[in-house]
Design a protein around this motif. Structure first.
Motif, PDB file in Angstrom:
ATOM      1  N   ARG A  59       1.085  -9.402   1.744  1.00  0.00           N
ATOM      2  CA  ARG A  59       1.508  -8.591   2.885  1.00  0.00           C
ATOM      3  C   ARG A  59       2.968  -8.886   3.143  1.00  0.00           C
ATOM      4  O   ARG A  59       3.313 -10.030   3.439  1.00  0.00           O
ATOM      5  CB  ARG A  59       0.705  -8.970   4.134  1.00  0.00           C
ATOM      6  N   ASP A  62       3.944  -5.028   7.201  1.00  0.00           N
ATOM      7  CA  ASP A  62       2.673  -4.308   7.229  1.00  0.00           C
ATOM      8  C   ASP A  62       2.260  -3.808   5.858  1.00  0.00           C
ATOM      9  O   ASP A  62       1.118  -3.404   5.670  1.00  0.00           O
ATOM     10  CB  ASP A  62       2.768  -3.093   8.170  1.00  0.00           C
ATOM     11  N   GLU A  91      -1.783   2.074  -7.648  1.00  0.00           N
ATOM     12  CA  GLU A  91      -2.492   3.175  -7.019  1.00  0.00           C
ATOM     13  C   GLU A  91      -1.933   3.350  -5.613  1.00  0.00           C
ATOM     14  O   GLU A  91      -2.152   2.518  -4.732  1.00  0.00           O
ATOM     15  CB  GLU A  91      -3.974   2.784  -6.953  1.00  0.00           C
ATOM     16  N   PRO A  94      -4.134   8.238  -0.836  1.00  0.00           N
ATOM     17  CA  PRO A  94      -4.027   8.754   0.528  1.00  0.00           C
ATOM     18  C   PRO A  94      -4.478   7.747   1.574  1.00  0.00           C
ATOM     19  O   PRO A  94      -4.234   7.930   2.761  1.00  0.00           O
ATOM     20  CB  PRO A  94      -4.940   9.982   0.515  1.00  0.00           C
ATOM     21  N   LEU A  95      -5.133   6.648   1.133  1.00  0.00           N
ATOM     22  CA  LEU A  95      -5.575   5.627   2.080  1.00  0.00           C
ATOM     23  C   LEU A  95      -4.389   4.935   2.734  1.00  0.00           C
ATOM     24  O   LEU A  95      -4.421   4.593   3.921  1.00  0.00           O
ATOM     25  CB  LEU A  95      -6.414   4.585   1.326  1.00  0.00           C
ATOM     26  N   CYS A  96      -3.309   4.723   1.947  1.00  0.00           N
ATOM     27  CA  CYS A  96      -2.250   3.849   2.465  1.00  0.00           C
ATOM     28  C   CYS A  96      -1.214   4.582   3.307  1.00  0.00           C
ATOM     29  O   CYS A  96      -0.470   3.955   4.042  1.00  0.00           O
ATOM     30  CB  CYS A  96      -1.584   3.094   1.318  1.00  0.00           C
ATOM     31  N   SER A  97      -1.127   5.892   3.163  1.00  0.00           N
ATOM     32  CA  SER A  97      -0.125   6.597   3.964  1.00  0.00           C
ATOM     33  C   SER A  97      -0.409   8.086   3.964  1.00  0.00           C
ATOM     34  O   SER A  97      -0.977   8.613   3.019  1.00  0.00           O
ATOM     35  CB  SER A  97       1.258   6.339   3.377  1.00  0.00           C
ATOM     36  N   ALA A  98       0.051   8.760   5.024  1.00  0.00           N
ATOM     37  CA  ALA A  98      -0.157  10.206   5.088  1.00  0.00           C
ATOM     38  C   ALA A  98       0.716  10.951   4.096  1.00  0.00           C
ATOM     39  O   ALA A  98       0.508  12.131   3.839  1.00  0.00           O
ATOM     40  CB  ALA A  98       0.142  10.694   6.512  1.00  0.00           C
ATOM     41  N   ARG A 101      -1.163  12.430  -1.339  1.00  0.00           N
ATOM     42  CA  ARG A 101      -2.317  13.313  -1.345  1.00  0.00           C
ATOM     43  C   ARG A 101      -3.319  12.817  -2.369  1.00  0.00           C
ATOM     44  O   ARG A 101      -2.926  12.160  -3.348  1.00  0.00           O
ATOM     45  CB  ARG A 101      -1.867  14.724  -1.728  1.00  0.00           C
ATOM     46  N   LEU A 147      -2.949  -0.886   0.143  1.00  0.00           N
ATOM     47  CA  LEU A 147      -3.841  -0.584   1.258  1.00  0.00           C
ATOM     48  C   LEU A 147      -3.079  -0.074   2.472  1.00  0.00           C
ATOM     49  O   LEU A 147      -3.647   0.534   3.358  1.00  0.00           O
ATOM     50  CB  LEU A 147      -4.625  -1.841   1.650  1.00  0.00           C
ATOM     51  N   ASN A 148      -1.783  -0.387   2.543  1.00  0.00           N
ATOM     52  CA  ASN A 148      -0.994   0.065   3.681  1.00  0.00           C
ATOM     53  C   ASN A 148       0.434   0.176   3.221  1.00  0.00           C
ATOM     54  O   ASN A 148       0.989  -0.799   2.710  1.00  0.00           O
ATOM     55  CB  ASN A 148      -1.129  -0.954   4.830  1.00  0.00           C
ATOM     56  N   HIS A 149       1.035   1.366   3.319  1.00  0.00           N
ATOM     57  CA  HIS A 149       2.380   1.546   2.776  1.00  0.00           C
ATOM     58  C   HIS A 149       3.382   1.595   3.908  1.00  0.00           C
ATOM     59  O   HIS A 149       3.535   2.614   4.567  1.00  0.00           O
ATOM     60  CB  HIS A 149       2.428   2.844   1.957  1.00  0.00           C
ATOM     61  N   ASP A 150       4.074   0.457   4.135  1.00  0.00           N
ATOM     62  CA  ASP A 150       5.111   0.468   5.162  1.00  0.00           C
ATOM     63  C   ASP A 150       6.436   0.138   4.511  1.00  0.00           C
ATOM     64  O   ASP A 150       7.203  -0.695   4.974  1.00  0.00           O
ATOM     65  CB  ASP A 150       4.778  -0.538   6.277  1.00  0.00           C
ATOM     66  N   ALA A 216       8.990   1.706   6.070  1.00  0.00           N
ATOM     67  CA  ALA A 216       8.710   3.119   5.799  1.00  0.00           C
ATOM     68  C   ALA A 216       9.512   4.053   6.697  1.00  0.00           C
ATOM     69  O   ALA A 216       9.837   5.171   6.309  1.00  0.00           O
ATOM     70  CB  ALA A 216       7.220   3.402   5.960  1.00  0.00           C
TER      71      ALA A 216
END
Lengths: 277, 264, 302
Positions: A59, A62, A91, A94-98, A101, A147-150, A216
């Protein structure tokens, strides 16, 4: 009485993101309170996934990336009969950021995967992954899931990849008379890493300010991104500059200096997590 | 050939274990003094760790750990539905369920296979009765579930449904009730709640059950059962799962309360 | 399951109130099943086939072909099944082009689930030719010719009958000098063997929740009014092999148990009827052969 032209901070940030950002930079600080050359808090947790041969979760602020290593066996290629394979893939779903797609990997994921692969040619000992020349070799699949793209996913991926490779264990394998590869029960064989290489990413704002580890909300406002990869002997292995925008030589040198400092921080983190195991 | 990914060799296999006499199919160990391996009673579930809000980019998210099973779920929405799908008075749920390639004992492909597509449909069917979709015309709520580590496929699916419902609550989507899901495996005619991979096997007679329920209303929103069992065992299993769902509901409420207290 | 067709609010009220008092549009009671009409051996090019019709609406044709295939390394002493269900565009305009893709996947999964896994009961070891190398692959292809509700049940009834009608060609395995195994397929139809343990294959009964009650064997209109569906697969020993709910509604536990119970009872009756029919069919064919009469396979258009 507030003037009808005065907005709340949230609205201003939405409507005029660049102006909002400039106001902070003029005071020598960033919206999240960091100094220009400060990296976000980094946490590393290795060996957390029991179904994988090696794993790590990183991490940075975020931004969260999980790396899992799975090893399988295949025939080596004709032009490199005594070498194994290393297959990294990132990978960004779409889970990590809007912004992403569902579907096949987009541009950013392909670029990051390719950069990780290029860099891996410098530190993976491919000959040690061979089991029997021309017959069998290990294929090390390294899959990274964000898991989370910041922002700054490349740094997180390279750190997770290295940490996962360090704690990866393969079984001892032999090829039998019948051509079938058999492996022992104990997972004792480690993957050799010739030298640890880590990445540090910086952003340039309006050609003047150099900002370390953009998140981000900062990334779309910067005119270029520079990534520097250094190893433990302070040698430079790769420098990537993206997004067209100018960068002076002094700024580039500053990036390399900061990258070396960052390397020392991160390798202490790697050592302590390896010691915990 | 997937041109958008870094390619390995065309085919690769897992090496065989070196032992000459291949171990016979793993049989569940008999109960010792009424307890399973790990000291649990047959109806107990593994301790649950459930946390919301870990994915800052999403409207709502939840991360659940049940023993070694780890599942992350993110909810985006309500969003505008694509034009091609036409007008709909009711909102829709869309779910993508995926095992990470390293999540199971055997490495999975990057593309979703039919089991993952089926599980995606199961999650949508389990959650739809609980959401007030009539309040979201022309909208879709996207649910993305990634399994980071799989320790028992049936309990993985149950964890995914629970996490998805918690994430929807975290995103502020209006709902009638939370949906809690429990799983159960039959081992030699013995129903055991929440079985990890070591215990659950596909030998003759192995079966499992996943049940999703809205605990406050009592309505069952989904039932998925595989494997041959007697009628009496099945009705007992359904009751056992319903009891466990009530306990899981308490955990979900607790984690949502903690998160909203922390925010304030 | 995706619904095909529209139903008005008035029709919906009519159906729901009918179910409340136990009367359905076609005069049946809630638990009444339309008697299935099954015909065996319709497709001459396949190794086994059957057609099932439920009432006037639902019509399903299943054909089984044996093909040579590579053994799966994980199960090298058995053969395998490959199921594919297709909804023909002649059944509804919505099935044209890719319209029926989702429905096809769902139906294929439903049939595969009943036939594979520990509950299927078929002896797949019979399909092994050379362990680790060659085996028979049963390609089960189903076409939905007319969609009149309750297609999953009809598919499984037809599949079970088709499997009973299937004859697997005989193979002769020889060991060569270098230790490799070679085999020859016997072309003579008379020597083909039937599949073992077909009576263990389960059947599915679908219960639809309408209003506060349920119905078995729903017609298309009733399916459109149903808020949830329960597919229960039962085998001839009375064990429940699989159960799955589909649809967007929720079911209370007491109604759930009642639906499971009713479906199980109905499945038992269907299994008995079908076993009886298959026995009669085989006795007839054996009798015809004994008398020396030609065994003519009925055509689908007769």
């Amino acid at each position: 009485m507030t003037s009808p032209y005065a907005f709340s901070a949230e609205t201003f940030k939405r409507v005029q993101p660049s102006e909002y950002y400039r106001k902070f930079l003029e005071q020598d600080v960033r919206p999240d309170g960091r100094a220009f050359s400060q990296f976000r808090k980094t946490i590393l947790n290795a060996g957390c996934i029991s179904t994988a041969n090696g794993s790590a979760v990183v991490r940075i602020g975020d931004t969260t990336v999980v790396c899992g290593i799975k090893a399988e066996v295949a025939e080596p290629t004709l032009d490199q009969p005594a070498a194994g394979y290393f297959v990294p893939n990132v990978e960004l779903g779409p889970l990590c950021s809007a912004k992403f797609r569902p579907g096949p990997p987009g541009d950013l994921a392909q670029v990051v995967s390719e950069r990780l692969r290029k860099l891996s040619e410098e530190y993976i000992a491919f000959e040690e992954l061979c089991i029997e020349p021309e017959q069998a070799a290990w294929v090390v699949y390294a899959d990274l899931v964000c898991l989370n793209h910041d922002g700054n996913v490349l740094d997180a991926c390279q750190l997770a990849l290295l940490a996962a490779l360090k704690n990866a264990r393969l079984p001892e394998a032999q090829i039998g008379e019948d051509g079938i590869v058999r492996a022992g029960e104990a997972f004792t064989r480690a993957i050799t890493i010739k030298r640890p290489i880590l990445a540090a990413t910086f952003g340039l704002y309006e050609g003047r300010s150099l900002l370390a580890d953009p998140n981000a909300s900062e990334e779309p406002l910067l005119d270029s991104l520079v990534t520097v990869c250094v190893d433990d002997a302070e040698h430079l292995h790769a420098v990537w500059k993206s997004n067209g925008g100018r960068c002076s030589l002094e700024q580039l040198q500053r990036c390399v200096e900061l990258a070396r400092i960052r390397f020392t921080e991160l390798s202490a983190l790697l050592e302590s997590s390896a010691a915990d195991q | 050939m997937d041109r958008r990914r870094v390619q390995g060799p065309e085919t690769s296999v897992v090496p065989f274990p070196l032992l000459d006499d291949a171990a016979p199919g793993v049989v569940a160990p008999p109960l010792q003094a009424g307890k399973r391996a790990g000291g649990r009673r047959p109806e107990d579930m593994r301790p649950i760790f459930l946390r919301t809000g870990l994915i800052s980019q999403a409207s709502g998210s939840a991360y659940i750990e049940m023993g070694r099973t780890k599942v992350a779920c993110a909810v985006y929405g309500p969003r505008q539905i694509k034009k091609q799908q036409g007008f709909s008075e009711q909102g829709r749920l869309y779910c993508e369920f995926k095992f990470a390639t390293f999540a199971c004992k055997k490495r999975r492909n990057h593309q979703r296979d039919s089991q993952e597509k089926e599980f995606s449909q199961v999650i949508v069917q389990a959650l739809t009765p609980s959401i007030r979709l009539e309040k979201l015309p022309k909208s879709v709520v996207d649910i993305y579930v990634t399994v980071v580590e799989n320790d028992g496929t049936a309990s993985c699916l149950a964890a995914a449904i629970t996490a998805a419902s918690t994430a929807l609550a975290d995103a502020g989507v209006e709902m009638i009730d939370l949906v809690a899901a429990a799983s159960l495996a039959y081992q030699q005619r013995r129903p055991e709640g929440d079985a990890p991979t070591g215990e659950n096997t596909r030998e003759a007679g192995a079966a499992d059950l996943v049940l999703a329920q809205m605990p406050s209303l009592g309505d069952v929103t989904h039932l998925l059962h595989r494997g041959p069992v007697d009628w009496a065992q099945m009705s007992r299993a359904v009751e056992q799962c319903i009891d466990v769902c009530a306990k899981i509901h308490a955990v979900m409420v607790h984690s949502l309360r903690e998160h909203s207290a922390a925010e304030q | 399951m995706a619904s095909f067709g529209l139903v008005s609010q008035v029709e919906r009220d009519f159906v729901e109130r009918g179910v409340d008092v136990g009367i359905r549009a076609d005069g049946r009671a809630r638990d009444d099943y339309r008697p299935p009409r099954v015909e065996l051996g319709l497709v001459s090019q396949s190794d086994g086939s059957a057609r099932c019709q439920l009432g006037d609406g639902t019509d399903v044709l299943v054909s089984v072909r044996c093909e040579l295939g590579q053994a799966d390394p994980a199960a090298d002493d058995r053969g395998r099944l490959a199921v594919s269900v297709e909804c023909s565009p002649s059944a509804s305009q919505r099935f044209e082009g890719r319209g029926a893709d989702d429905l096809n996947t769902e139906l294929s999964e439903a049939v595969t689930r009943a036939l594979t896994g520990p509950q299927s009961g078929l002896n797949l070891r019979q399909l092994c030719i050379v362990p680790g190398m060659h085996c028979w692959v049963l390609n089960i292809d189903a076409i939905v010719l007319n969609y009149g509700g309750n297609v999953v049940d009809a598919l499984l009834i037809a599949t079970r009958a088709a499997l009973a009608d299937t004859r697997v060609p005989r193979t002769v395995v020889q060991e060569m000098e270098d230790g490799a195994m070679d085999f020859e397929v016997d072309d003579d139809v008379e020597n083909a063997q039937p599949l073992e343990h077909v009576h263990n294959v389960p059947l599915c009964v679908t219960a639809n929740k309408i209003g506060a009650g349920y119905v078995l064997d729903a017609t298309l209109t009733e399916e459109l009014c149903a808020s949830a569906r329960l597919h229960v697969t039962v085998n001839s020993s009375g064990q429940v092999c699989a159960a799955q709910k589909s649809g967007d509604g929720a079911i209370e536990p007491s109604l759930l148990m009642a639906m499971l119970q009713a479906a199980k009872e109905q499945a038992r009756r269907l299994l008995e009827q079908q076993d009886e029919q298959i026995r009669r069919h085989e006795t007839e064919i054996a009798a015809k052969r004994a008398r020396g009469e030609p065994v003519k396979r009925p055509s689908i258009f007769v």
